[in-house]
Motif scaffolding. Sequence first.
Motif, PDB file in Angstrom:
ATOM      1  N   GLU A 165      87.934  97.406 -13.247  1.00 35.65           N
ATOM      2  CA  GLU A 165      88.495  98.718 -12.984  1.00 35.65           C
ATOM      3  C   GLU A 165      89.080  98.855 -11.595  1.00 35.65           C
ATOM      4  OE1 GLU A 165      85.431 101.355 -15.701  1.00 35.65           O
ATOM      5  OE2 GLU A 165      86.058 102.077 -13.752  1.00 35.65           O
ATOM      6  N   ASN A 166      88.504  98.160 -10.635  1.00 35.28           N
ATOM      7  CA  ASN A 166      88.851  98.438  -9.250  1.00 35.28           C
ATOM      8  C   ASN A 166      89.818  97.439  -8.629  1.00 35.28           C
ATOM      9  OD1 ASN A 166      87.232 100.707  -9.253  1.00 35.28           O
ATOM     10  ND2 ASN A 166      85.421  99.590  -8.600  1.00 35.28           N
ATOM     11  N   THR A 167      90.710  96.888  -9.426  1.00 36.10           N
ATOM     12  CA  THR A 167      91.705  95.972  -8.888  1.00 36.10           C
ATOM     13  C   THR A 167      92.863  96.743  -8.262  1.00 36.10           C
ATOM     14  OG1 THR A 167      92.714  95.850 -11.091  1.00 36.10           O
ATOM     15  CG2 THR A 167      91.147  94.121 -10.482  1.00 36.10           C
ATOM     16  N   ALA A 168      93.030  98.018  -8.617  1.00 38.63           N
ATOM     17  CA  ALA A 168      94.118  98.833  -8.074  1.00 38.63           C
ATOM     18  C   ALA A 168      93.563  99.798  -7.034  1.00 38.63           C
ATOM     19  CB  ALA A 168      94.806  99.605  -9.197  1.00 38.63           C
ATOM     20  N   GLY A 169      94.481 100.288  -6.161  1.00 34.16           N
ATOM     21  CA  GLY A 169      94.060 101.243  -5.149  1.00 34.16           C
ATOM     22  C   GLY A 169      93.486 100.550  -3.930  1.00 34.16           C
ATOM     23  N   THR A 170      93.144 101.362  -2.932  1.00 37.85           N
ATOM     24  CA  THR A 170      92.588 100.812  -1.699  1.00 37.85           C
ATOM     25  C   THR A 170      91.116 100.462  -1.862  1.00 37.85           C
ATOM     26  OG1 THR A 170      91.899 102.969  -0.861  1.00 37.85           O
ATOM     27  CG2 THR A 170      94.179 102.298  -0.425  1.00 37.85           C
ATOM     28  N   LEU A 171      90.571  99.851  -0.835  1.00 40.77           N
ATOM     29  CA  LEU A 171      89.148  99.538  -0.836  1.00 40.77           C
ATOM     30  C   LEU A 171      88.319 100.810  -0.992  1.00 40.77           C
ATOM     31  CD1 LEU A 171      86.667  97.740  -0.406  1.00 40.77           C
ATOM     32  CD2 LEU A 171      87.057  97.945   2.067  1.00 40.77           C
ATOM     33  N   ALA A 224      82.760  92.175  -3.599  1.00 39.97           N
ATOM     34  CA  ALA A 224      83.898  91.771  -4.435  1.00 39.97           C
ATOM     35  C   ALA A 224      85.089  92.673  -4.181  1.00 39.97           C
ATOM     36  CB  ALA A 224      83.501  91.810  -5.907  1.00 39.97           C
ATOM     37  N   GLN A 225      84.843  93.952  -3.991  1.00 41.33           N
ATOM     38  CA  GLN A 225      85.923  94.897  -3.697  1.00 41.33           C
ATOM     39  C   GLN A 225      86.564  94.583  -2.346  1.00 41.33           C
ATOM     40  OE1 GLN A 225      83.881  98.634  -4.029  1.00 41.33           O
ATOM     41  NE2 GLN A 225      83.787  98.561  -6.264  1.00 41.33           N
ATOM     42  N   VAL A 226      85.740  94.220  -1.366  1.00 41.15           N
ATOM     43  CA  VAL A 226      86.264  93.860  -0.045  1.00 41.15           C
ATOM     44  C   VAL A 226      87.121  92.602  -0.140  1.00 41.15           C
ATOM     45  CG1 VAL A 226      85.666  93.131   2.296  1.00 41.15           C
ATOM     46  CG2 VAL A 226      84.341  94.938   1.178  1.00 41.15           C
ATOM     47  N   ARG A 227      86.660  91.629  -0.895  1.00 38.74           N
ATOM     48  CA  ARG A 227      87.428  90.384  -1.041  1.00 38.74           C
ATOM     49  C   ARG A 227      88.798  90.656  -1.671  1.00 38.74           C
ATOM     50  NH1 ARG A 227      82.388  87.414  -3.240  1.00 38.74           N
ATOM     51  NH2 ARG A 227      81.462  86.466  -1.392  1.00 38.74           N
ATOM     52  N   ARG A 228      88.817  91.556  -2.667  1.00 40.64           N
ATOM     53  CA  ARG A 228      90.101  91.884  -3.280  1.00 40.64           C
ATOM     54  C   ARG A 228      91.019  92.594  -2.288  1.00 40.64           C
ATOM     55  NH1 ARG A 228      86.804  92.547  -7.954  1.00 40.64           N
ATOM     56  NH2 ARG A 228      86.431  94.762  -7.530  1.00 40.64           N
ATOM     57  N   ALA A 229      90.443  93.436  -1.438  1.00 38.05           N
ATOM     58  CA  ALA A 229      91.245  94.112  -0.416  1.00 38.05           C
ATOM     59  C   ALA A 229      91.826  93.099   0.569  1.00 38.05           C
ATOM     60  CB  ALA A 229      90.389  95.145   0.318  1.00 38.05           C
ATOM     61  N   ILE A 230      91.039  92.087   0.902  1.00 40.72           N
ATOM     62  CA  ILE A 230      91.537  91.022   1.786  1.00 40.72           C
ATOM     63  C   ILE A 230      92.659  90.251   1.098  1.00 40.72           C
ATOM     64  CG2 ILE A 230      90.924  88.851   2.928  1.00 40.72           C
ATOM     65  CD1 ILE A 230      88.074  90.025   3.279  1.00 40.72           C
ATOM     66  N   ALA A 231      92.463  89.937  -0.188  1.00 38.33           N
ATOM     67  CA  ALA A 231      93.483  89.192  -0.940  1.00 38.33           C
ATOM     68  C   ALA A 231      94.781  89.986  -1.054  1.00 38.33           C
ATOM     69  CB  ALA A 231      92.953  88.853  -2.335  1.00 38.33           C
ATOM     70  N   ARG A 232      94.689  91.315  -1.115  1.00 45.00           N
ATOM     71  CA  ARG A 232      95.889  92.152  -1.199  1.00 45.00           C
ATOM     72  C   ARG A 232      96.548  92.369   0.157  1.00 45.00           C
ATOM     73  NH1 ARG A 232      92.427  95.345  -4.630  1.00 45.00           N
ATOM     74  NH2 ARG A 232      92.116  96.821  -2.913  1.00 45.00           N
ATOM     75  N   GLY A 233      95.902  91.907   1.215  1.00 48.94           N
ATOM     76  CA  GLY A 233      96.459  92.055   2.548  1.00 48.94           C
ATOM     77  C   GLY A 233      96.111  93.370   3.221  1.00 48.94           C
ATOM     78  N   GLU A 234      95.199  94.131   2.643  1.00 45.34           N
ATOM     79  CA  GLU A 234      94.806  95.403   3.243  1.00 45.34           C
ATOM     80  C   GLU A 234      93.922  95.198   4.469  1.00 45.34           C
ATOM     81  OE1 GLU A 234      92.893  97.848   0.351  1.00 45.34           O
ATOM     82  OE2 GLU A 234      94.437  97.509  -1.158  1.00 45.34           O
ATOM     83  N   LEU A 235      93.150  94.113   4.445  1.00 43.27           N
ATOM     84  CA  LEU A 235      92.262  93.787   5.550  1.00 43.27           C
ATOM     85  C   LEU A 235      92.622  92.408   6.086  1.00 43.27           C
ATOM     86  CD1 LEU A 235      88.825  94.925   4.037  1.00 43.27           C
ATOM     87  CD2 LEU A 235      90.337  96.231   5.531  1.00 43.27           C
ATOM     88  N   GLN A 286      89.180 101.463   8.570  1.00 44.55           N
ATOM     89  CA  GLN A 286      89.928 101.511   9.833  1.00 44.55           C
ATOM     90  C   GLN A 286      89.327 100.560  10.862  1.00 44.55           C
ATOM     91  OE1 GLN A 286      89.877 105.660  10.853  1.00 44.55           O
ATOM     92  NE2 GLN A 286      91.243 106.242   9.176  1.00 44.55           N
ATOM     93  N   LEU A 287      88.011 100.508  10.902  1.00 48.28           N
ATOM     94  CA  LEU A 287      87.360  99.583  11.824  1.00 48.28           C
ATOM     95  C   LEU A 287      87.673  98.133  11.460  1.00 48.28           C
ATOM     96  CD1 LEU A 287      83.862 101.277  12.170  1.00 48.28           C
ATOM     97  CD2 LEU A 287      85.534 100.985  14.005  1.00 48.28           C
ATOM     98  N   ALA A 288      87.620  97.833  10.155  1.00 48.79           N
ATOM     99  CA  ALA A 288      87.897  96.469   9.704  1.00 48.79           C
ATOM    100  C   ALA A 288      89.342  96.086   9.968  1.00 48.79           C
ATOM    101  CB  ALA A 288      87.579  96.347   8.216  1.00 48.79           C
TER     102      ALA A 288
END
Length: 208
Positions: A77-83, A135-146, A192-194
């Motif tokens: 479910e959480n592959t879309a949107g921000t972290l 897992a959600q953080v890793r996906r955010a990293i993979a998307r370039g958000e972090l 924001q901190l990350a």
Amino acid sequence: MAGKRDTKKREVFEALYAAAVALFEAKGYDTVTVAEITRAAGVAKGTFFNHFPSKADILAEWYRRLIATAFETTGAENTAGTLTDAALETCRRTISLCEASPELWQAKTLLSPTTPAIQAVETQNDAIAHEAFEAQVRRAIARGELPAGTGSAAIADLMLTLFTGTVRQCVVTGQSQNILRDLEIRFRAIEQLATGNLLPSGKGKPKR
């Protein structure tokens, strides 16, 4: 024969569990007796203690199932949107399940400090939640958000601490209407901190 015995044992376990949960929700945890539970389940009174050492162990099982349900579809479910969006959806689902059974949630919270079975399940559930947040953080990293070097375990640990702390805050104050708003503010602060590389990197989960 062993297979049939195991099946029967599981059927009795489920019957006792379902009867107890229904009675807790209808009459309140404190007022329900073991005799009422076994009568509703259609088994002998002594059978109860072959499956649950106490009534509180049913609350532990209820909470284990609740968290398993809340987190079972997190990955897809959480592959879309921000972290923050992903984390909030996970939290929203968990909170909704808790709110659907307020009597059980209150009883679980009150009995937790003195009930090892509930404490053990809370520890297991924390591990499940941490894994989902990481897992959600890793996906955010993979998307370039972090940033690529962001420590996913460290952020997941902070997210879990904020989630459990905010829930406890609401239980203590009785003010749960703003819980998701408070979580969103706190999760976005972590993002924001990350993003500014102000959180520790590394693969190990920090000790709390």
